[in-house]
Write a protein that holds these residues in place. Structure first.
Motif, mmCIF file in Angstrom:
data_model
loop_
_atom_site.group_PDB
_atom_site.id
_atom_site.type_symbol
_atom_site.label_atom_id
_atom_site.label_comp_id
_atom_site.label_asym_id
_atom_site.label_seq_id
_atom_site.Cartn_x
_atom_site.Cartn_y
_atom_site.Cartn_z
ATOM 1 N N SER A 108 -27.811 -17.374 -42.482
ATOM 2 C CA SER A 108 -27.072 -18.643 -42.353
ATOM 3 C C SER A 108 -25.913 -18.499 -41.370
ATOM 4 O O SER A 108 -25.596 -19.443 -40.634
ATOM 5 C CB SER A 108 -26.556 -19.080 -43.723
ATOM 6 O OG SER A 108 -25.599 -18.167 -44.226
ATOM 7 N N ALA A 112 -25.329 -20.617 -37.887
ATOM 8 C CA ALA A 112 -24.051 -21.293 -37.629
ATOM 9 C C ALA A 112 -23.497 -20.916 -36.254
ATOM 10 O O ALA A 112 -22.992 -21.774 -35.519
ATOM 11 C CB ALA A 112 -23.048 -20.932 -38.719
ATOM 12 N N GLU A 116 -22.854 -23.360 -33.020
ATOM 13 C CA GLU A 116 -21.559 -23.398 -32.327
ATOM 14 C C GLU A 116 -21.738 -23.265 -30.821
ATOM 15 O O GLU A 116 -21.052 -23.930 -30.039
ATOM 16 C CB GLU A 116 -20.672 -22.274 -32.860
ATOM 17 C CG GLU A 116 -19.248 -22.296 -32.347
ATOM 18 C CD GLU A 116 -18.415 -23.401 -32.973
ATOM 19 O OE1 GLU A 116 -17.285 -23.624 -32.495
ATOM 20 O OE2 GLU A 116 -18.886 -24.034 -33.954
ATOM 21 N N LYS A 400 -14.516 -21.298 -40.026
ATOM 22 C CA LYS A 400 -15.904 -21.761 -40.044
ATOM 23 C C LYS A 400 -16.870 -20.675 -40.491
ATOM 24 O O LYS A 400 -18.027 -20.964 -40.796
ATOM 25 C CB LYS A 400 -16.312 -22.244 -38.644
ATOM 26 C CG LYS A 400 -15.552 -23.468 -38.163
ATOM 27 C CD LYS A 400 -16.041 -23.875 -36.784
ATOM 28 C CE LYS A 400 -15.292 -25.097 -36.271
ATOM 29 N NZ LYS A 400 -15.756 -25.499 -34.905
#
Length: 511
Positions: A108, A112, A116, A400
């Motif tokens: 995951s 991500a 980005e 994040k």
């Protein structure tokens, strides 16, 4: 702020060492895409030369696109977060399910980071950088704090490297309007108030120690202390890229530089053919001055008219250069074929024939892509890994991403040279099975080959995660049992199935 002009002086001193690379880059740019690295002093009104041939421009764009798709594949991470082997063994000893959960979490994180990169348009800037790498061999990626990635051209920065190839000093030169600077800086640099006044900003990165680098800016001889920043070495805002690395040199060499001879030859031959064809296309009638046909009669006669004269008095001027042009054209075609191989223009390298098999096309494509193996090796170390570290660090600062223990988990590149290696493994595996089927027959594969192991190895060669995709042996056994029961139900009926089931239950030992 301390009065000092050392950074500007160092930049001017290093410009002389960079000039040879600039000259070669501009030679390559003129024959491919002139706007990549134009001559100094150009403005928005500068008219750039147009090459007579387009093979160079097509080759640069095609090669840059191929590199972009390999280094930053769309909708898929180009790296994996790998758990240290010692940590893996500890997890297996404690509970094997822990490792599976950790790997899911890491997957995951990978997705991500890939999102980005897409959101921040890093792919767009990377394509620009790759075009500069192909043509000039050098490009500088700059990640200002809280700003998008920028691509700095070779004529705007200098770099010094240690014997291992690591950048020890990077200086970026930017020209800005003085009015855009903060008020307190304008006062320090003695701003005259002219809205058109410009000044040079020098941004320098130096190695502070083995683990960190320092970045600071200088304007008009003044060191701006508030811009001084210290970063970890693997989180530097600068990534100095090279296309082809040469040991002992501060700058790289361009891919186009290797083929400048062919490009120059093709440019000259194309120019000769274009100009010669234009001359040959001119139609000029000659009239014998001593004949009976008059030039005025020929010039004024409309199409299909009847006029007095003799055909022997009229001739057409011809260059008689058709044979010479055929030699020139043949040479051009040979050069174009060589350049097509070099720049991965596969549609030009596949032979023109009625029966071209898919296998022949595949082999041609693979042989061409293997030329990029050395380039992938350099870019994976100098571009992909630093990019992952920078993006992950920014995402962690912005909350994040969770903190990741870098001593236990590290990124590993899975595209580029790694993908070529897996592709070769896949080819050898398929050739092996094809050979068995041809020599021993297709039935030998099911007899001697472990199908599940083959599926695992093929998935690994393609970079596919088979978790939840391929059935386990227990699932296969249960499915086969259900099929057997369904067949028995069709043949014997439900009563026979119930009797067989009761018999099986009685035969099982009591728990």
């Amino acid at each position: 702020m301390k009065k000092e002009g050392a950074i500007a002086s160092m930049y001017l001193k290093c410009e002389a060492q960079r000039s040879a690379y600039l000259d070669r880059g501009r030679d390559a740019s003129r024959l491919t895409i002139p706007t990549i690295l134009p001559e100094s002093g150009r403005t928005s009104h500068t008219k750039f030369p147009t090459p007579y041939q387009s093979v160079g421009a097509r080759g640069v764009n095609n090669l840059a696109s191929a590199l972009l798709l390999s280094l930053l594949p769309p909708n898929a991470p180009f790296f994996r977060l790998v758990i240290d082997e010692q940590e893996r063994r500890k997890m297996d000893e404690i509970d094997p399910t822990i490792k599976s959960e950790v790997e899911k979490s890491l997957a995951s994180v990978e997705r991500a980071v890939a999102r980005e990169i897409e959101v921040n348009n890093i792919r767009v800037s990377t394509f620009e950088a790759l075009r500069h790498l192909v043509v000039t061999g050098n490009a500088l990626l700059y990640f200002p704090d809280d700003s998008p990635m920028r691509v700095i051209h070779l004529d705007r920065y200098i770099v010094k490297r240690d014997p291992s190839g690591n950048a020890t000093v990077i200086i970026l030169k930017e020209t800005v309007t003085t009015a855009t600077l903060p008020e307190h800086i304008r006062q320090s640099v003695e701003y005259s108030g002219d809205a058109e006044e410009t000044c040079d900003i020098f941004t320098m990165q130096t190695i502070k120690d083995d683990e960190s680098v320092e970045v600071v800016q200088e304007i008009k001889g003044l060191i701006i202390e508030e811009t001084r920043r210290t970063y970890k070495k693997n989180q530097s805002p600068f990534i100095s890229l090279r296309m082809l690395r040469v040991d002992g040199e501060d700058y790289g060499r361009g891919y186009v530089e290797q083929y400048l001879g062919d490009l120059r030859s093709l440019e000259g031959l194309t120019k000769a053919i274009v100009e010669g064809s234009a001359a040959s296309s001119k139609v000029l009638f000659l009239v014998n001055p001593n004949g009976t046909t008059r030039a005025k009669t020929l010039a004024e006669a409309p199409n299909g008219a009847i006029a007095e004269g003799s055909a022997a008095d009229v001739s057409v001027l011809q260059t008689q250069k058709a044979n010479d042009f055929s030699v020139t054209l043949s040479t051009m075609q040979q050069i174009q074929e060589r350049l097509s191989y070099a720049f991965l223009l596969t549609e030009s390298t596949i032979r023109n024939a009625d029966r071209v098999t898919a296998e022949e096309v595949r082999l041609v494509t693979q042989s061409i892509e293997r030329q990029l193996g050395g380039i992938y090796s350099v870019l994976s170390v100098e571009f992909q890994l630093p990019l992952v570290n920078i993006v992950m660090n920014r995402m962690q600062k912005a909350k994040k991403l969770p903190k990741i223990p870098k001593d236990k988990i590290s990124p590993a590149i899975v595209t580029g040279i790694e993908a070529l290696g897996r592709g070769n493994d896949l080819n050898r595996l398929d050739i092996y099975l094809t050979g068995i089927a041809q020599v021993m027959g297709p039935e030998a594969i099911s007899q001697y080959i472990n199908i599940q192991e083959y599926m695992k190895r093929r998935a690994a060669a393609l970079g596919i995660d088979t978790e939840g995709l391929v059935r386990s042996q227990q699932e296969i056994d249960a499915m086969m049992q259900q099929q057997q029961q369904a067949q028995m139900a069709q043949q014997l009926g439900p009563s026979a199935i119930q009797a067989a089931s009761k018999q099986m239950e009685q035969q099982q030992p009591n728990g």
